[in-house]
Every structure is written in C-alpha cells, then in structure tokens.
Design a protein around this motif. Structure first.
Motif, PDB file in Angstrom:
ATOM      1  N   ILE A 131       0.865  -1.173   0.000  1.00  0.00           N
ATOM      2  CA  ILE A 131       0.000   0.000   0.000  1.00  0.00           C
ATOM      3  C   ILE A 131       0.905   1.227   0.000  1.00  0.00           C
ATOM      4  O   ILE A 131       1.729   1.396   0.902  1.00  0.00           O
ATOM      5  CB  ILE A 131      -0.926   0.011   1.231  1.00  0.00           C
ATOM      6  N   GLU A 132       0.754   2.052  -1.012  1.00  0.00           N
ATOM      7  CA  GLU A 132       1.661   3.183  -1.211  1.00  0.00           C
ATOM      8  C   GLU A 132       1.787   4.061   0.025  1.00  0.00           C
ATOM      9  O   GLU A 132       2.877   4.525   0.376  1.00  0.00           O
ATOM     10  CB  GLU A 132       1.167   4.030  -2.389  1.00  0.00           C
ATOM     11  N   THR A 133       0.684   4.289   0.707  1.00  0.00           N
ATOM     12  CA  THR A 133       0.699   5.186   1.862  1.00  0.00           C
ATOM     13  C   THR A 133       1.249   4.543   3.129  1.00  0.00           C
ATOM     14  O   THR A 133       1.448   5.224   4.137  1.00  0.00           O
ATOM     15  CB  THR A 133      -0.734   5.688   2.154  1.00  0.00           C
ATOM     16  N   ILE A 134       1.480   3.228   3.096  1.00  0.00           N
ATOM     17  CA  ILE A 134       1.929   2.522   4.309  1.00  0.00           C
ATOM     18  C   ILE A 134       3.228   1.754   4.068  1.00  0.00           C
ATOM     19  O   ILE A 134       4.240   1.994   4.716  1.00  0.00           O
ATOM     20  CB  ILE A 134       0.842   1.544   4.809  1.00  0.00           C
ATOM     21  N   GLY A 135       3.209   0.808   3.135  1.00  0.00           N
ATOM     22  CA  GLY A 135       4.355  -0.057   2.892  1.00  0.00           C
ATOM     23  C   GLY A 135       3.884  -1.482   2.658  1.00  0.00           C
ATOM     24  O   GLY A 135       2.796  -1.711   2.128  1.00  0.00           O
ATOM     25  N   ILE A 136       4.694  -2.468   3.062  1.00  0.00           N
ATOM     26  CA  ILE A 136       4.315  -3.872   2.934  1.00  0.00           C
ATOM     27  C   ILE A 136       3.476  -4.248   4.155  1.00  0.00           C
ATOM     28  O   ILE A 136       3.948  -4.173   5.289  1.00  0.00           O
ATOM     29  CB  ILE A 136       5.546  -4.793   2.844  1.00  0.00           C
ATOM     30  N   VAL A 137       2.244  -4.658   3.893  1.00  0.00           N
ATOM     31  CA  VAL A 137       1.283  -4.885   4.966  1.00  0.00           C
ATOM     32  C   VAL A 137       0.857  -6.349   5.007  1.00  0.00           C
ATOM     33  O   VAL A 137       0.533  -6.944   3.977  1.00  0.00           O
ATOM     34  CB  VAL A 137       0.041  -3.987   4.770  1.00  0.00           C
ATOM     35  N   ALA A 138       0.883  -6.922   6.207  1.00  0.00           N
ATOM     36  CA  ALA A 138       0.334  -8.261   6.441  1.00  0.00           C
ATOM     37  C   ALA A 138      -1.038  -8.102   7.064  1.00  0.00           C
ATOM     38  O   ALA A 138      -1.209  -7.297   7.990  1.00  0.00           O
ATOM     39  CB  ALA A 138       1.250  -9.057   7.364  1.00  0.00           C
ATOM     40  N   LYS A 139      -1.994  -8.878   6.566  1.00  0.00           N
ATOM     41  CA  LYS A 139      -3.365  -8.782   7.066  1.00  0.00           C
ATOM     42  C   LYS A 139      -3.864 -10.158   7.468  1.00  0.00           C
ATOM     43  O   LYS A 139      -3.769 -11.121   6.696  1.00  0.00           O
ATOM     44  CB  LYS A 139      -4.277  -8.172   5.994  1.00  0.00           C
ATOM     45  N   TYR A 140      -4.414 -10.232   8.694  1.00  0.00           N
ATOM     46  CA  TYR A 140      -4.928 -11.495   9.230  1.00  0.00           C
ATOM     47  C   TYR A 140      -5.802 -11.129  10.441  1.00  0.00           C
ATOM     48  O   TYR A 140      -5.453 -10.203  11.188  1.00  0.00           O
ATOM     49  CB  TYR A 140      -3.769 -12.405   9.660  1.00  0.00           C
ATOM     50  N   PRO A 141      -6.917 -11.819  10.653  1.00  0.00           N
ATOM     51  CA  PRO A 141      -7.795 -11.454  11.774  1.00  0.00           C
ATOM     52  C   PRO A 141      -7.068 -11.409  13.118  1.00  0.00           C
ATOM     53  O   PRO A 141      -6.423 -12.377  13.519  1.00  0.00           O
ATOM     54  CB  PRO A 141      -8.868 -12.556  11.753  1.00  0.00           C
ATOM     55  N   ASN A 142      -7.138 -10.261  13.777  1.00  0.00           N
ATOM     56  CA  ASN A 142      -6.550 -10.051  15.104  1.00  0.00           C
ATOM     57  C   ASN A 142      -5.041 -10.298  15.123  1.00  0.00           C
ATOM     58  O   ASN A 142      -4.475 -10.696  16.155  1.00  0.00           O
ATOM     59  CB  ASN A 142      -7.238 -10.934  16.141  1.00  0.00           C
ATOM     60  N   LEU A 143      -4.391 -10.030  14.005  1.00  0.00           N
ATOM     61  CA  LEU A 143      -2.976 -10.335  13.852  1.00  0.00           C
ATOM     62  C   LEU A 143      -2.114  -9.691  14.933  1.00  0.00           C
ATOM     63  O   LEU A 143      -1.228 -10.344  15.511  1.00  0.00           O
ATOM     64  CB  LEU A 143      -2.504  -9.885  12.458  1.00  0.00           C
ATOM     65  N   LEU A 144      -2.344  -8.402  15.200  1.00  0.00           N
ATOM     66  CA  LEU A 144      -1.504  -7.698  16.173  1.00  0.00           C
ATOM     67  C   LEU A 144      -1.525  -8.390  17.530  1.00  0.00           C
ATOM     68  O   LEU A 144      -0.488  -8.543  18.184  1.00  0.00           O
ATOM     69  CB  LEU A 144      -1.982  -6.244  16.313  1.00  0.00           C
ATOM     70  N   PHE A 145      -2.700  -8.843  17.962  1.00  0.00           N
ATOM     71  CA  PHE A 145      -2.813  -9.439  19.299  1.00  0.00           C
ATOM     72  C   PHE A 145      -2.347 -10.894  19.327  1.00  0.00           C
ATOM     73  O   PHE A 145      -2.064 -11.427  20.387  1.00  0.00           O
ATOM     74  CB  PHE A 145      -4.247  -9.285  19.801  1.00  0.00           C
ATOM     75  N   HIS A 146      -2.256 -11.531  18.167  1.00  0.00           N
ATOM     76  CA  HIS A 146      -1.561 -12.824  18.083  1.00  0.00           C
ATOM     77  C   HIS A 146      -0.059 -12.619  18.257  1.00  0.00           C
ATOM     78  O   HIS A 146       0.619 -13.410  18.926  1.00  0.00           O
ATOM     79  CB  HIS A 146      -1.835 -13.498  16.742  1.00  0.00           C
ATOM     80  N   LEU A 147       0.447 -11.543  17.642  1.00  0.00           N
ATOM     81  CA  LEU A 147       1.883 -11.269  17.719  1.00  0.00           C
ATOM     82  C   LEU A 147       2.288 -10.731  19.094  1.00  0.00           C
ATOM     83  O   LEU A 147       3.386 -10.996  19.575  1.00  0.00           O
ATOM     84  CB  LEU A 147       2.270 -10.253  16.645  1.00  0.00           C
ATOM     85  N   LYS A 148       1.390  -9.970  19.704  1.00  0.00           N
ATOM     86  CA  LYS A 148       1.665  -9.374  21.014  1.00  0.00           C
ATOM     87  C   LYS A 148       0.507  -9.688  21.970  1.00  0.00           C
ATOM     88  O   LYS A 148      -0.288  -8.809  22.328  1.00  0.00           O
ATOM     89  CB  LYS A 148       1.836  -7.853  20.882  1.00  0.00           C
ATOM     90  N   PRO A 149       0.389 -10.930  22.404  1.00  0.00           N
ATOM     91  CA  PRO A 149      -0.737 -11.296  23.284  1.00  0.00           C
ATOM     92  C   PRO A 149      -0.713 -10.574  24.621  1.00  0.00           C
ATOM     93  O   PRO A 149      -1.728 -10.530  25.314  1.00  0.00           O
ATOM     94  CB  PRO A 149      -0.554 -12.809  23.474  1.00  0.00           C
ATOM     95  N   GLU A 150       0.419  -9.990  24.973  1.00  0.00           N
ATOM     96  CA  GLU A 150       0.517  -9.281  26.245  1.00  0.00           C
ATOM     97  C   GLU A 150      -0.180  -7.914  26.207  1.00  0.00           C
ATOM     98  O   GLU A 150      -0.359  -7.279  27.259  1.00  0.00           O
ATOM     99  CB  GLU A 150       1.992  -9.098  26.652  1.00  0.00           C
ATOM    100  N   LEU A 151      -0.548  -7.448  25.033  1.00  0.00           N
ATOM    101  CA  LEU A 151      -1.284  -6.196  24.937  1.00  0.00           C
ATOM    102  C   LEU A 151      -2.686  -6.376  25.511  1.00  0.00           C
ATOM    103  O   LEU A 151      -3.390  -7.314  25.151  1.00  0.00           O
ATOM    104  CB  LEU A 151      -1.383  -5.726  23.479  1.00  0.00           C
ATOM    105  N   LYS A 152      -3.088  -5.492  26.380  1.00  0.00           N
ATOM    106  CA  LYS A 152      -4.373  -5.619  27.052  1.00  0.00           C
ATOM    107  C   LYS A 152      -5.286  -4.440  26.708  1.00  0.00           C
ATOM    108  O   LYS A 152      -4.894  -3.280  26.850  1.00  0.00           O
ATOM    109  CB  LYS A 152      -4.180  -5.678  28.576  1.00  0.00           C
ATOM    110  N   LYS A 153      -6.485  -4.757  26.274  1.00  0.00           N
ATOM    111  CA  LYS A 153      -7.494  -3.726  26.047  1.00  0.00           C
ATOM    112  C   LYS A 153      -8.143  -3.397  27.383  1.00  0.00           C
ATOM    113  O   LYS A 153      -8.566  -4.291  28.102  1.00  0.00           O
ATOM    114  CB  LYS A 153      -8.548  -4.213  25.054  1.00  0.00           C
ATOM    115  N   VAL A 154      -8.223  -2.103  27.677  1.00  0.00           N
ATOM    116  CA  VAL A 154      -8.750  -1.705  28.976  1.00  0.00           C
ATOM    117  C   VAL A 154     -10.139  -1.070  28.874  1.00  0.00           C
ATOM    118  O   VAL A 154     -10.830  -0.928  29.874  1.00  0.00           O
ATOM    119  CB  VAL A 154      -7.793  -0.718  29.686  1.00  0.00           C
ATOM    120  N   ASP A 155     -10.548  -0.672  27.684  1.00  0.00           N
ATOM    121  CA  ASP A 155     -11.858  -0.037  27.513  1.00  0.00           C
ATOM    122  C   ASP A 155     -12.282  -0.233  26.072  1.00  0.00           C
ATOM    123  O   ASP A 155     -11.777   0.440  25.178  1.00  0.00           O
ATOM    124  CB  ASP A 155     -11.772   1.452  27.856  1.00  0.00           C
TER     125      ASP A 155
END
Length: 341
Positions: free
Chosen positions: A49-73
């Motif tokens: 994507i020209e405005t971003i770069g090389i992008v990987a897309k997968y459902p909830n990918l970020l939280f698979h990669l960083k399961p320690e991230l916690k949503k608080v609200d």
C-alpha cells in the motif's frame, strides 16, 4: 482521460508487484515468524500500500503477535503500556516500531476512514507527540494489520488544518445545543472542497453536580459512507468530554465514530443532540471508540485535539473562534459579490 487512467492503474500494479518482489525475503521471514505462533499465512495475506508499505493482514494479527497487549476499555489500549513493547519515531506518527513489524493506529484515523489512506492530519501527529504526566491516554490500534518492512520509509503529504484557542470560561457557557452548517450560498463542489464534505456540527453542553459535559457529532454529507460487512453506514465523528468546574480542567475526554444506517442518518442529521428526548424512542448508533484522555486535561489540549480530530472542518473553527478561517470568508465574499453584481 481513459487512456491516462489506464496507464496510471497499470503503473500502480507494476509498482505493487515490484515492491512485493523487493521485499520477498521479508515476507517469507514474517510467514515463518507467524507459523511459530500457530498462524498460517500465505502470499495472499500480503499487499503493498503506497501510503503505508508492505502490509500483512490477518484477523486479530496484532494481538496474536503481542498477546501481552491488554485492552482496557472496548478497543482501547493504554498508551503508557505500549512503551514497553514498541518505539515511537517522531517522523512517522501513527506507527509503533518493534524488531519484526510495525503496529499502527486504527484505520478509522485515516482519511475517509479508509485503510488504504494516509492518516488524516493532524490528530495522530499531535496525539503521538502528546506528553503530560497528569493525563492518562488511550488509543485504538489496527488489530488486523501490521507493516512488516521495518525501516524509516514514510509517506507524507501536505494539508491545511484549523484550530482555535478557546478563551471563554467554560463554567459560564449556557447549557443547551448548538448546530452549525456551511453557508447556504455554497454548492456541493464548494462544500466538498472547502468544508471536507461537512454537513453539520452538533454540540451540546449540560451541567450536573459540578461537571460540565460536552458532546459533539460531526455529520458529513450523504456521499461519505463506509461498508462494514454487508451493511452500509454513515460515519459520524463523536466527541465527549467532562469538565470539572471546581478544578478547572477536563477529567475525561474521548473520541469515537458513530455509525448510522441510512434511515437513522437521515432522521438524525437535521435534528440535534436532543433528538432522542424529542422522539421518545432512543436512536443508538453503533460506536467504535478511538482515543481517550483521563485525569487532568487542559482546555487548550481539549480544543486542539477536538479541532484536529474533526480534520479540515471549518465549522469547528467557527465554533471556537466565532468566525470562519480567512480563506473561507474570502470565498464567501466573492460568492456574495458575484450574486449582487
């Protein structure tokens, strides 16, 4: 024009192919990284994507990669906690750097809420650089996508934005609603170009038990829609804040997107923020919260971030300053002079 458009689209395809080939090893390494945590990604999960770069897309990918991230609200993550896992860089707002990938602010912060666009100046730029130990900040991130070319490349563009300093004492603002619309002399093209498709700005103040509550909804014209699943929605930026009259600061400030279906949108846009009380039955839009600040938020901070969250909308400037930006007023003068001449 059709030949020109065809050549342009072909050039875009060639550039995408070139960039994906250039980063083929990076893509392969990322597929391996994902396989180690049980995710099966293929070349179909990657795009340039020209405005971003090389992008990987997968459902909830970020939280698979960083399961320690916690949503608080809802979908929000406390910004302070992100410092343990990512690095911010001043030149690339909205991006959070790690060794193997870059996390990003939620795509609803992008122009027209599009996941392919650049971030809408200047809210993310300001939010990324915000520092105040008295304020707790929260942000929504792009859960389904990460950028995998971890380098210093960045896409930049120029823009005009409007802000204003709010000089009145908030405790003296009368309770009630305000509705601001672009001048009637403007046609659709003028509103699109000069008002960023703004249809109206609705504001409501209400005081109770020493707390002055602010609400605002920014309606766009019916040209601006977004599809979620198979449903077409009309996105409306929403701001909510609570001002502590005794301590003279905002104790809470958040921003979200309200998603109205077609019938709801046309019911609501020509009314005001007392709409639900007027009709007796409550109209409740689908909501996606994007940011939050708590504790000791100054009036200047609130004004600045409200202005930039509603990026490119002179109606916000008009509310805070009591006038249009000079270039808008010059346009109106020309239109009036032409009509009278």
């Amino acid at each position: 024009m059709s030949d020109l458009k065809e050549r342009y689209l072909k050039a875009q395809q060639e550039e995408r192919k070139k960039q994906l080939e250039k980063h083929s090893k990076t893509i392969k390494d990322f597929i391996t990284l994902c396989s180690e945590i049980g995710l099966k990604l293929t070349s179909e999960n990657f795009s340039y994507i020209e405005t971003i770069g090389i992008v990987a897309k997968y459902p909830n990918l970020l939280f698979h990669l960083k399961p320690e991230l916690k949503k608080v609200d809802e979908e929000l993550i406390e910004c302070k906690s992100l410092e343990k896992h990512f690095e911010k860089k001043n030149f690339n707002s909205g991006m959070l750097y790690s060794d193997k990938f870059i996390a990003m602010a939620h795509p609803y912060f992008r122009r027209s809420l599009s996941e392919y666009a650049n971030f809408a100046p200047r809210f993310i730029d300001l939010f990324w650089k915000f520092k105040d130990d008295k304020v707790k900040t929260y942000i929504a991130l792009d859960a389904n996508r990460v950028r995998i070319n971890v380098d210093d490349s960045a896409y930049s563009e120029l823009d005009t934005w409007y802000g204003g300093s709010f000089k009145k004492q908030i405790e003296k603002i009368s309770d009630g609603v305000v509705k601001i619309r672009p001048p009637g002399q403007l046609d659709e093209t003028d509103i699109s170009f000069f008002f960023n498709e703004a249809y109206s700005l609705d504001i409501k103040w209400n005081e109770k038990s020493g707390i002055k509550t602010f609400q605002a909804e920014e309606f766009k014209t019916d040209k601006v829609t977004i599809n979620i699943g198979a449903i077409e929605y009309y996105p409306v930026r929403y701001i909510h804040a609570e001002y502590d009259i005794k301590n003279k600061h905002f104790r809470h400030f958040d921003g979200a997107i309200h998603f109205y279906e077609k019938d709801e949108y046309f019911q609501r846009r020509d009314s005001d923020l007392n709409f639900n009380e007027k009709i007796g039955t409550h109209l409740k839009a689908r909501t996606y919260k994007l940011f939050k600040m708590n504790k000791n938020v100054s009036i200047d901070t609130w004004i600045t971030y409200t202005s930039h969250f509603c990026t490119g909308n002179p109606l916000v400037f008009e509310y805070f300053e009591g006038k249009y930006p000079d270039h808008i007023q010059n346009l109106l003068n020309k239109i009036v002079n032409k009509a009278s001449g």
